[in-house]
Design an enzyme around this catalytic site. Structure first.
Site, PDB file in Angstrom:
ATOM      1  N   PRO A   1       0.902  -1.264  -0.194  1.00 47.36           N
ATOM      2  CG  PRO A   1      -0.545  -1.353   1.791  1.00 47.36           C
ATOM      3  CD  PRO A   1       0.403  -1.937   1.711  1.00 47.36           C
ATOM      4  CD  GLU A   2       2.721   2.880  -4.054  1.00 46.71           C
ATOM      5  OE1 GLU A   2       3.270   4.348  -5.108  1.00 46.71           O
ATOM      6  OE2 GLU A   2       3.204   1.951  -5.098  1.00 46.71           O
TER       7      GLU A   2
END
Length: 286
Positions: A2-3
């Site tokens: 996840p960014e």
DNA sequence: AGATCGCCCTGCTTGC
DNA sequence: TGCAAGCAGGGCGATC
């Protein structure tokens, strides 16, 4: 994994479903999930007990839950495969459930940290004067932070002897950008990932930052990027931005601007996706 | 001091 | 079918 957009989706879910609830108790099912908590799992659970969770905050890919009436926060990093889920207490344990937090209320849900690869984890830390967990004081503000300093970022690029994708992934320069959104923003800006940062002009830096913000906001609007069930929001739902990716994962497919087949290059134990026509390689690359 | 590399994990896909 | 290699949204610490 996840960014920034994916972590922000999770933060919003926690704000809705977990904020202001008092912890009844916590349970650590895998010691690696709290390895950053140096005093150990027992200390982690003991310190959580009885405290109310404040409004979740985020910087880059880190998020944290302040504990009300203390100067501490529960820091979370999802690593490559971490999930924070709000589940009915009656739901069966996930295969990779690592930490469970029960609440002292009648809502019937609990917070679960699930993480297949155990690169992520939770830990408890003192806050700095700005309310930031002390161990992430070195993490730069992210591009969606109103206090992000564009000019300082530009000067840092000029000062460094590095290349642009390395700089975008350097969380001490700009946080929240990972492999997907770096490739997406570089494609939008028509900049090759190995372009030296020292030659960046102010307009070029400004344009690139604009694309970073645009692509992250677009992803945020549709719940983030999910390729599989590994990235989900706190209710277990996927985001839809994978359908809108222009570069990442598109090896061999035509560039959406010029039709040239997109390329993938091994890069720092990862991959970089780019259009060889729109994103010209620098003439001397090393 | 700053930049780079290896490694921490599990599981899925691909190719021999 | 079986098995090994390769690959995955990240970041830290050791090393040069």
């Amino acid at each position: 994994m996840p960014e920034l957009p994916e972590v922000e989706v999770v933060r919003r879910g926690l704000e809705r479903w977990v904020a202001h609830r008092a912890v009844a108790d916590a349970e650590v099912l895998h010691p690696r999930a709290v390895r950053r908590h140096e005093a150990g799992a027992d200390d982690f659970t003991h310190r959580l007990k009885g405290h109310r969770v404040g409004v979740p905050r985020r910087r880059g890919k880190y998020l944290w839950l302040p504990l009300e009436d203390t100067n501490q926060s529960v820091l979370a990093h999802l690593g490559m495969s971490g999930q924070l889920l709000v589940q009915p207490a009656s739901a069966p344990d996930e295969k990779h459930l690592r930490i469970r937090v029960r609440f002292a209320d009648g809502l019937g849900t609990e917070l679960r940290f699930v993480d297949q690869r155990t690169f992520g984890g939770l830990s408890l830390h003192d806050n700095t004067l700005d309310g930031l967990p002390d161990v992430i004081a070195h993490i730069a503000r992210d591009p969606l932070d109103p206090l992000f300093d564009d000019e300082a970022f530009h000067q840092a690029l000029r000062r460094k002897r590095t290349t642009i994708k390395r700089a975008l992934l350097d969380q001490s320069l700009i946080s929240g950008v990972g492999n997907i959104y770096a490739d997406e923003a570089l494609w939008r800006a028509r900049v090759h990932y190995e372009r030296p940062t020292a030659g960046f002009t102010r307009p070029r830096t400004a344009e690139l930052l604009g694309h970073v913000r645009d692509v992250m906001n677009a992803a945020l609007a549709v719940g983030g990027t999910s390729f599989d069930s590994l990235y989900v929001n706190v209710n277990g739902e996927s985001g839809y931005f994978d359908r809108s990716l222009d570069a990442y994962g598109r090896e061999g497919l035509p560039c959406k601007r010029c039709g040239t087949p997109m390329r993938r290059r091994p890069w720092m134990n990862r991959s970089s996706y780019f259009c060889p026509t729109c994103q010209r390689a620098p003439r001397v690359s090393s």
